[in-house]
Design an enzyme around this catalytic site. Structure first.
Site, PDB file in Angstrom:
ATOM      1  CG  ASP A  24      22.905  15.008   8.772  1.00  0.00           C
ATOM      2  OD1 ASP A  24      23.387  15.260   7.661  1.00  0.00           O
ATOM      3  OD2 ASP A  24      23.573  14.616   9.744  1.00  0.00           O
ATOM      4  CG  ASN A  49      31.379   6.024   7.718  1.00  0.00           C
ATOM      5  OD1 ASN A  49      30.881   4.926   7.482  1.00  0.00           O
ATOM      6  ND2 ASN A  49      31.033   7.121   7.086  1.00  0.00           N
ATOM      7  CG  HIS A 100      34.057   4.331   4.823  1.00  0.00           C
ATOM      8  ND1 HIS A 100      33.420   5.549   4.889  1.00  0.00           N
ATOM      9  CD2 HIS A 100      35.360   4.576   5.150  1.00  0.00           C
ATOM     10  CE1 HIS A 100      34.286   6.489   5.222  1.00  0.00           C
ATOM     11  NE2 HIS A 100      35.472   5.926   5.384  1.00  0.00           N
ATOM     12  CG  ASP A 159      28.599   2.216   2.165  1.00  0.00           C
ATOM     13  OD1 ASP A 159      28.574   3.433   2.430  1.00  0.00           O
ATOM     14  OD2 ASP A 159      29.406   1.707   1.373  1.00  0.00           O
ATOM     15  CD  GLU A 169      26.562  12.614   7.225  1.00  0.00           C
ATOM     16  OE1 GLU A 169      27.087  13.313   8.103  1.00  0.00           O
ATOM     17  OE2 GLU A 169      27.109  12.342   6.137  1.00  0.00           O
TER      18      GLU A 169
END
Length: 320
Positions: A195, A203, A208, A212, A237
């Site tokens: 993670d 973010n 975002h 990404d 994530e």
């Protein structure tokens, strides 16, 4: 209903975000039967929902109420299945017509056997049969081509339904299927949950689109360093690595190699060249042979232990 949704989120200690509110609304109203059944199975006995479970369920929820690529892919797959079934029925119908035409031709010949001396009648019969045969061949050829195209579309839809749209990694649906297969075979596997640390802050600070790209970089790095083992995106994530016939110590070494590779990347914002700072992930590893669900829960617990211990580290234990 709004008040009930907020109470539901509070009871599960979930933030009142638009996605979570939608999740609560769909569950409480029963608007998405699949989601209602899945949630009931998780919270039975007073178990509290985790945010990652909500994200995963919303990604997998079928129908227009789900917002993930998986829902769209599954709908597309079912559409192709229906079209292929229809095309195969058409193909079967044409085959039946061809058999019927052949039988009709035989009966016509038998009925006109006494007229075989009449060349014009025999020639007309043969010409008519040839015309019908040519038409049937044309229709069969068209149907065969359409059937093959639909098969290819169905294969592509099946692949889309098991692929994460952003990273092109296997998605949760594909990972769950692979884990069930290993369990049926009795294959020992090591499971690693990875993670990304402080991903929400990435973010929030950079947007975002940058988040990404970070997900893509981490996915590519994990895939490269963990090859030939299976790397999938489990949701948000969070990534999962499936290592068949690998012991805990070997899995730990491989995950640590991947963690070092990710943390050594010098990531910058593409448009401004602003440094992102060090991107890291935490991981938990568990071993499993017959109960992948138990191993997933243990790996998840170890992941959060790694998070609570300071992040950017891997913790493993051998499943009992």
């Amino acid at each position: 209903m709004a008040q009930e949704a907020i109470r539901f989120l509070d009871a599960h200690m979930l933030d009142a975000t638009p996605t979570n509110y939608t999740f609560a609304y769909l569950y409480l109203t029963g608007a998405n039967g699949w989601l209602r059944k899945a949630v009931d199975g998780i919270i039975e006995g007073g178990v509290r929902l985790a945010q990652k479970e909500v994200d995963g369920l919303m990604e997998l929820a079928p129908g227009e109420t789900g917002h993930g690529a998986a829902a769209s892919s599954m709908a597309t797959e079912e559409e192709h299945r229906a079209r292929l079934r229809l095309q195969m029925l058409s193909f079967s119908d044409l085959t039946a017509q061809a058999i019927s035409s052949a039988g009709s031709f035989g009966r016509d010949l038998a009925q006109r056997a006494d007229m075989i001396g009449g060349a014009s009648d025999l020639g007309g019969l043969v010409a008519a049969m040839l015309e019908r045969t040519a038409e049937m061949e044309r229709r069969l050829a068209e149907t065969r081509l359409e059937t093959e195209r639909l098969r290819q579309d169905l294969d592509a839809a099946r692949d889309d339904a098991t692929r994460d749209a952003l990273t092109n990694l296997p998605n949760r649906r594909a990972i769950d299927r692979q884990l069930r297969l290993f369990a049926e075979q009795g294959t020992q596997i090591a499971l690693a949950f990875c993670d990304i640390d402080h991903f929400k802050s990435i973010n929030d600070r950079f947007g975002h689109a940058v988040g990404d790209r970070v997900l893509k970089v981490v996915a590519e790095t994990l895939s490269a360093t963990m090859d030939p083992h299976i790397v999938g995106r489990f949701g948000g994530e969070e990534f999962v690595v499936v290592l068949p016939q690998v012991d805990a110590e070997t899995a730990f070494a491989l995950v640590e190699k991947a963690r070092a590779a990710v943390s050594s990347r010098n990531m910058r914002v593409r448009d401004t060249d602003e440094p992102l700072g060090q991107v890291t992930f935490s991981a938990g590893i568990a071993l499993c042979r017959n109960d992948p669900e138990a191993a997933l829960r243990q790996a998840d617990d170890l992941l959060y232990e790694a998070k609570n211990s300071g992040r950017n580290r891997t913790i493993y234990k051998v499943a009992a």
